[in-house]
Design a protein around this motif. Structure first.
Motif, mmCIF file in Angstrom:
data_model
loop_
_atom_site.group_PDB
_atom_site.id
_atom_site.type_symbol
_atom_site.label_atom_id
_atom_site.label_comp_id
_atom_site.label_asym_id
_atom_site.label_seq_id
_atom_site.Cartn_x
_atom_site.Cartn_y
_atom_site.Cartn_z
ATOM 1 N N LEU A 48 0.846 -1.183 0.000
ATOM 2 C CA LEU A 48 0.000 0.000 0.000
ATOM 3 C C LEU A 48 0.884 1.237 0.000
ATOM 4 C CD1 LEU A 48 -2.438 -1.074 2.886
ATOM 5 C CD2 LEU A 48 -2.742 -1.520 0.452
ATOM 6 N N ASP A 80 -1.831 5.706 2.829
ATOM 7 C CA ASP A 80 -3.160 5.070 2.838
ATOM 8 C C ASP A 80 -3.376 4.188 4.062
ATOM 9 O OD1 ASP A 80 -3.828 6.261 0.433
ATOM 10 O OD2 ASP A 80 -3.172 4.554 -0.791
ATOM 11 N N GLN A 100 -8.195 -3.705 -5.118
ATOM 12 C CA GLN A 100 -7.074 -2.762 -5.051
ATOM 13 C C GLN A 100 -7.520 -1.373 -4.617
ATOM 14 O OE1 GLN A 100 -4.898 -2.502 -8.708
ATOM 15 N NE2 GLN A 100 -3.595 -0.843 -8.016
ATOM 16 N N HIS A 104 -8.672 -1.582 -0.859
ATOM 17 C CA HIS A 104 -7.731 -2.322 0.012
ATOM 18 C C HIS A 104 -8.452 -3.383 0.847
ATOM 19 C CE1 HIS A 104 -5.273 0.990 -1.225
ATOM 20 N NE2 HIS A 104 -5.861 1.867 -0.428
ATOM 21 N N SER A 157 -5.947 -1.856 4.999
ATOM 22 C CA SER A 157 -5.356 -0.550 5.294
ATOM 23 C C SER A 157 -5.698 -0.077 6.695
ATOM 24 C CB SER A 157 -5.835 0.492 4.272
ATOM 25 O OG SER A 157 -7.235 0.732 4.415
#
Length: 351
Positions: free
Chosen positions: A252, A256, A289, A292, A306
């Motif tokens: 990541l 984020d 994606q 997350h 995340s």
């Protein structure tokens, strides 16, 4: 010609029938014949024969008790990996054969003893009762209780203490077999549920290429599956160990990552989480994606990678455990220890 066309006095009569329960209806050739005269058994007229039957029943109940004791002894004494040759079965587990044999003998002897008791010592006189309405009257209820009391008396429970005591002993010991079987459903897990193959210094190995991972091998938005260094699919316990050690690696952007602990345990935005869903242990394999999020295909539990792997949807009970990682002197990703909490579904002893 029907029976109505024959003079009544010419039809056979049942008045001479002496059988118990016979219905005497003048002029009815199809009257209920009733029961044949009762024939006494040898045990009913010879007390020595009754004593022999009593000893036979007691012997079967005693044999059941001995078989139950043998079952428990076999369970405790015979090694689980010991095999014996039994014709025509061949080589089989000594424990399974002995447990099946002793349990079968224990159950058979209880049943055979009860059947022999009923056939030789309990009352075998047949009686006729008229049908009654479904809702029993007070008189019928009183008759049922009286019949029960008479049946208990005729069973000779009070006069045959040897049978009674051995039967109670066999029935009391029999459930012990189940207790020992339940105890053998599997070994106690101990701390196995809390530990995996991850340890400080173990390299993160790509599960597809079987090569150690470097930070540059993990691109932003990609999902990589890894396992600890030293594991091999040829290991006899590989499936057991990978079920706890399977790892998801995602890169990541550091900005984020919402959880400070997750950021501290990552390397340049590379985070490592357990691949095992915390609902029922399914392997997670779907990654979004943009959000997350990872999705479990079994029951759609969704986790935010995340934000500490927390649950955002579905039946999972807690977040995915994170593995703390770093880059070693040779530039490879390695673990800094095991997971901080147990992997997979919850269990009673989990804190």
């Amino acid at each position: 010609m029907s029976s109505q066309d024959i003079p009544e006095e010419t039809l056979p009569s049942k008045q001479g029938d002496t059988r118990e329960g016979a219905v005497t209806v003048k002029g009815d050739p199809f009257a209920d014949p009733g029961l044949p005269p009762h024939e006494h058994r040898v045990q009913d007229i010879d007390e020595r024969a009754a004593k022999r039957s009593e000893r036979a029943v007691a012997f079967m109940f005693t044999l059941s008790m001995l078989a139950t004791v043998g079952f428990i002894a076999a369970y405790l004494a015979i090694p689980i990996d010991k095999n014996i040759y039994v014709f025509p079965l061949g080589h089989i587990s000594a424990m399974n054969f002995t447990l099946g044999l002793t349990l079968g003998v224990a159950l058979f002897c209880i049943g055979a003893g009860a059947v022999h008791w009923a056939r030789t010592l309990m009352s075998d006189e047949e009686r006729i009762d008229e049908r009654h309405p479904i809702e029993a009257s007070p008189e019928v209820k009183a008759k049922v209780m009286a019949d029960f009391a008479e049946g208990a008396k005729e069973s000779a429970m009070g006069r045959r203490p040897l049978i009674r005591n051995t039967m109670f002993g066999a029935l009391a010991l029999m459930p012990l077999s189940a207790l020992f079987l339940f105890g053998g459903l599997g070994p106690k897990p101990g701390t196995k549920l809390r530990k995996s193959k991850w340890a400080a210094g173990k390299l993160l190995v790509n599960q597809n290429t079987m090569q150690p991972l470097r930070p540059e091998d993990v691109q932003v938005g990609s999902l990589t599956f890894a396992m600890p260094q030293g594991m091999s699919e040829e290991d006899h316990d590989f499936q057991v160990q990978i079920a706890k050690a399977a790892l998801m690696i995602v890169r990541l952007r550091p900005e984020d990552i919402k959880d400070k602990k997750e950021l501290d345990w990552s390397v340049d935005g590379i985070v490592a989480f357990s691949k095992i869903c915390t609902h029922v242990g399914c392997p997670i394999s779907l990654y979004e994606q943009q959000t997350h999020h990872v999705l479990c295909p079994c029951h759609q539990s969704t986790f935010d990678l995340s934000d500490g792997g927390r649950v955002v949807f579905g039946p999972a009970g807690h977040a995915l455990p994170q593995l703390r990682i770093k880059v070693n002197d040779k530039g490879y990703l390695e673990a800094m220890g095991d997971f901080a909490e147990p992997v997979g579904p919850a269990f009673w002893e989990r804190g």
